[in-house]
Enzyme design. Structure first.
Site, mmCIF file in Angstrom:
data_model
loop_
_atom_site.group_PDB
_atom_site.id
_atom_site.type_symbol
_atom_site.label_atom_id
_atom_site.label_comp_id
_atom_site.label_asym_id
_atom_site.label_seq_id
_atom_site.Cartn_x
_atom_site.Cartn_y
_atom_site.Cartn_z
ATOM 1 N N CYS A 66 -7.766 57.046 64.644
ATOM 2 C CA CYS A 66 -6.204 56.927 65.117
ATOM 3 C C CYS A 66 -5.639 58.496 65.203
ATOM 4 C CB CYS A 66 -5.405 55.996 64.597
ATOM 5 S SG CYS A 66 -4.042 55.779 65.302
ATOM 6 N N CYS A 75 -2.877 53.310 70.804
ATOM 7 C CA CYS A 75 -2.309 53.792 69.733
ATOM 8 C C CYS A 75 -0.981 53.481 69.536
ATOM 9 C CB CYS A 75 -2.665 55.582 69.758
ATOM 10 S SG CYS A 75 -1.980 56.190 68.436
#
Length: 417
Positions: free
Chosen positions: A163, A343
């Site tokens: 991430c 995200c």
């Protein structure tokens, strides 16, 4: 030493491994499946940002691995040690050998805390925190509650990492905490990124620079954390200028959130499955290994150039499962994965910017008529309630749930941009 055989053998029991096992079981009730995973606990890792930010708990993000794997799947509680793909075999740390018809490799990423000099010795004390490990994430929240003034540093190592937005997400949660406590003018927040910009997708990078400006955060790009001294509370960075010249920069901190360098696990790097960079070498569309046709890879340890997120795994699982079933039925493989990743960028304690994109940074949102650069309360609800629910009750259970993501939804916006 014993030798076992399974039709489908899965290495790794994280988001990818458990989802593949349970999804395959739903598609085929009789096929023999085994999963290699040493850990007893399973973590909802996308929740770690908000645990560190004080908006979630580690308890809510943790379940027993045993409760997640379908009862008909053989759980091999051991470490995969080495691969012998020419013989369709894996050797476990115990010395046992497991053979397979099909192998699915998804062990996740390795956190290389040891690559930053002095970090291991001081992590979890002296204001040195990291959301990236279940062992250290709660300390971030401890530190955030105590700080009243001084320097708060947030670091990001070279790509790839899990991430890519997480290093800055915790920074925005911290900055919003400082603002709400009335100490924003006493805490100097700085972002030090080894990379050249805020975010890999320019469409979102511009929007994030406005968030940075609003909080008054100072940014330093091409600054890579190389050493940390917890006793003196100093962090050392290798800074590279526009001409490629490198200098050393030392900064004092009262708190520092460290994102560790990350890589494929060592047992993958040294295996015949790895490419030159150490990643499981798979086709970006079919997720089949480029050399061994009965091996597939998905999740963070593969060579696919997508964002390493749980949302990417959700899209990859059906591709791997369907392609194994196609091989079993002597059918053509499908290039079903387009690099999708998501995200949810926590820009404050009640707003999220939902960044969704595919290969080559193509913006591919799931919702039309909605500017994905909006800092939305709706996605904060998604981040704290909706997405965890989908993870535990849909994805991990192997239930297929797909919302189409389309570049056409933002064509007008990307052209204007």
């Amino acid at each position: 030493m014993s030798e076992l055989h399974h039709s489908i053998l899965i290495v790794g029991g994280g988001a990818a491994g458990v989802s593949v096992a349970n999804n395959m079981r739903r598609q085929n009730a009789t096929i023999d499946i085994a999963l290699i995973e040493p850990s007893e606990k399973h973590y909802y890792q996308p929740g770690f940002t908000i645990i560190g930010g004080g908006a979630y708990t580690l308890k809510r993000a943790t379940k027993n691995e045993a409760d997640l794997i379908h009862s008909s799947v053989n759980w091999i509680k051991d470490f995969a040690e080495s691969f012998q793909p020419d013989e369709n075999k894996i050797t476990l740390r115990s010395g046992d050998v497991v053979s397979y018809d099909f192998l699915v490799v998804c062990p996740g990423l390795q956190l290389d805390f040891n690559k930053i000099d002095g970090l291991v010795e001081t992590l979890g004390k002296n204001g040195v925190c990291s959301n990236y490990s279940a062992d250290t994430v709660e300390y971030t929240w401890e530190v955030l509650q105590k700080i009243e003034s001084g320097n708060a540093l947030f670091t990001q190592p070279p790509m790839p990492i899990k991430c890519a937005g997480a290093p800055q997400k915790i920074m925005y949660l911290a900055a919003d905490r400082f603002r709400k406590k009335g100490i924003a003018d006493k805490v100097n927040v700085e972002f030090l990124n080894a990379g050249p910009g805020m975010f890999g997708v320019p469409f979102f990078a511009k929007a994030l620079s406005l968030v940075i400006k609003d909080y008054g955060i100072t940014t330093h790009f091409n600054h890579n954390l190389v050493a940390i001294d917890g006793e003196t509370k100093t962090a050392t960075f290798a800074a590279t200028d526009a001409d490629g010249n490198q200098t050393t920069v030392t900064k004092e901190f009262d708190m520092i959130h460290v994102t560790p360098p990350q890589s494929a696990p060592d047992f993958i790097k040294t295996s015949p499955l790895a490419n030159e960079g150490g990643w499981v070498d798979v086709h970006p569309g079919t997720l089949q290994h480029n050399k061994f046709s009965n091996i597939f890879g998905l999740g963070d340890a593969t060579s696919t150039p997508n964002a390493k997120t749980a949302a990417a795994v959700r899209k990859q699982v059906p591709v791997v499962v369907d392609n194994i079933l196609k091989l079993l039925g002597s059918q053509e493989l499908v290039e079903g994965y387009d690099g999708y990743g998501s995200c949810p960028l926590t820009t404050s304690l009640n707003t999220v910017m939902l960044a969704e994109f595919a290969y080559a940074g193509k913006v591919t949102p799931s919702f039309p008529f909605f500017d994905p650069r909006t800092n939305s309360r709706l996605w904060w609800f998604g981040k704290t309630f909706g997405f965890p629910w989908l993870y535990w009750h849909i994805m991990i259970k192997g239930i297929r749930f797909d919302i189409p993501h389309k570049a056409s939804y933002v064509e007008k916006l990307t052209k204007e941009d």
